[in-house]
Scaffold this motif. Sequence first.
Motif, mmCIF file in Angstrom:
data_model
loop_
_atom_site.group_PDB
_atom_site.id
_atom_site.type_symbol
_atom_site.label_atom_id
_atom_site.label_comp_id
_atom_site.label_asym_id
_atom_site.label_seq_id
_atom_site.Cartn_x
_atom_site.Cartn_y
_atom_site.Cartn_z
ATOM 1 N N GLY A 74 0.753 -1.193 0.040
ATOM 2 C CA GLY A 74 0.049 -0.039 0.130
ATOM 3 C C GLY A 74 0.966 1.299 -0.022
ATOM 4 N N ASP A 75 2.103 1.146 0.643
ATOM 5 C CA ASP A 75 2.868 2.271 0.820
ATOM 6 C C ASP A 75 4.081 1.949 0.119
ATOM 7 N N GLU A 76 4.975 2.673 -0.462
ATOM 8 C CA GLU A 76 6.344 2.555 -1.024
ATOM 9 C C GLU A 76 7.274 3.085 0.137
ATOM 10 N N LEU A 77 7.689 1.866 0.649
ATOM 11 C CA LEU A 77 8.391 2.035 1.603
ATOM 12 C C LEU A 77 10.060 1.484 1.414
ATOM 13 N N GLY A 111 3.081 -6.178 2.160
ATOM 14 C CA GLY A 111 3.878 -6.661 1.224
ATOM 15 C C GLY A 111 5.203 -6.753 1.321
ATOM 16 N N ASN A 112 5.901 -6.923 0.360
ATOM 17 C CA ASN A 112 7.270 -6.690 0.295
ATOM 18 C C ASN A 112 8.071 -5.350 0.486
ATOM 19 N N HIS A 113 7.200 -4.307 -0.292
ATOM 20 C CA HIS A 113 7.473 -3.023 -0.005
ATOM 21 C C HIS A 113 7.074 -2.038 1.165
ATOM 22 N N ASP A 114 6.307 -3.052 2.095
ATOM 23 C CA ASP A 114 5.782 -2.137 3.242
ATOM 24 C C ASP A 114 5.698 -3.141 4.379
ATOM 25 N N PRO A 128 -4.820 0.434 10.991
ATOM 26 C CA PRO A 128 -4.639 -0.620 11.890
ATOM 27 C C PRO A 128 -3.483 -1.478 12.222
ATOM 28 N N PRO A 129 -3.337 -2.134 13.183
ATOM 29 C CA PRO A 129 -2.338 -3.305 12.894
ATOM 30 C C PRO A 129 -2.308 -4.019 11.506
ATOM 31 N N CYS A 130 -1.329 -4.219 10.981
ATOM 32 C CA CYS A 130 -1.144 -4.952 9.705
ATOM 33 C C CYS A 130 -0.908 -6.285 10.023
ATOM 34 N N SER A 131 -1.619 -7.447 9.011
ATOM 35 C CA SER A 131 -1.139 -8.586 9.300
ATOM 36 C C SER A 131 -0.606 -9.222 7.810
ATOM 37 N N GLN A 132 0.010 -10.326 7.882
ATOM 38 C CA GLN A 132 0.643 -10.939 6.672
ATOM 39 C C GLN A 132 -0.344 -11.746 5.646
ATOM 40 N N ALA A 133 -1.564 -12.058 6.353
ATOM 41 C CA ALA A 133 -2.522 -12.600 5.506
ATOM 42 C C ALA A 133 -3.992 -12.585 6.174
ATOM 43 N N LEU A 134 -4.989 -12.834 5.633
ATOM 44 C CA LEU A 134 -6.314 -12.889 6.003
ATOM 45 C C LEU A 134 -7.146 -13.624 5.395
#
Length: 285
Positions: A74-77, A111-114, A128-134
């Motif tokens: 979502g964000d380019e980090l 994801g990999n970029h964030d 909110p807190p982020c997860s690796q999967a849903l």
Amino acid sequence: MKLTDSFYGRQIDKALRSAPVISTEDFPKLVLFSDCHRGCGTWNDSFLNNKTIYEAALGYYYEHGFTYVELGDGDELWENRKFSDIEEIHTDIFRLLDRFRKAGRLFMLWGNHDRIKSRTGFKSSSLPPCSQALIIRFPASASGTDDTRYNLIHGHQVDILNNQLWKAARWLVRYIWKPLELAGIKDPTSAARNYSKSRVLEERMSSWAEANNTHIVAGHTHRPALSPATGKWSYSNTGSCVHPDTITCIEIHDGKITLIKWAECADSNQYIHVCRYIISGPRDL
Ligand SMILES: [Mn+2]
């Protein structure tokens, strides 16, 4: 099933092990986005082109009672080091996301970029807190069939360079491809820009879905897809928000899944609007 498939399959299983499970009883209308790559507003901010389209789409989904799910990147980090810089430049967007959060209708995957969003120290006032999967669970229908599950991941789990070697990949993006991109040369290792690499990743994910008789939805490749449900499995992809003049997403509601694109369109009076188009579907879940 090829030997390598089982290796990549295990990476997907691992990601899903700690995944939160949500039910469509609680979240009857879902919209899945990914790969927005929101940047710092500089000219290599790929999101900037489609910002207005994205803003319009988000407004529509909020008003229509959808729950927003972002499948990573979502964000380019990688190109940008500080999340707060992105949050500041795209304040209006994060305000919209915050409305979903406050309504309890926001789920974020990294994801990999964030990936840094997975760190416990990661703080954001609007996310909110982020997860690796849903996992989305569709309760068994009255006819007594089993629950259907849709497994959501970003997709870098089946991409070695962007998973186990993600620090090397980030280094390449930050120090090699970003300067080259500024000079007009595109990153050749990116799944998003490499057709044959995307196909390999798609095959790995669909093999896993087929072997496990289940459904998978990912992002990462930037290639929108809605595969037919062959028997009891399928592979779908949200695409991205950084196509040249379009954003794509997946809607799930009323027992159907639909691949959507949003783009600018002109009416007969030459007024420009933001329009929602169906690319594929709707098909039954
Ligand atoms: Mn990615």
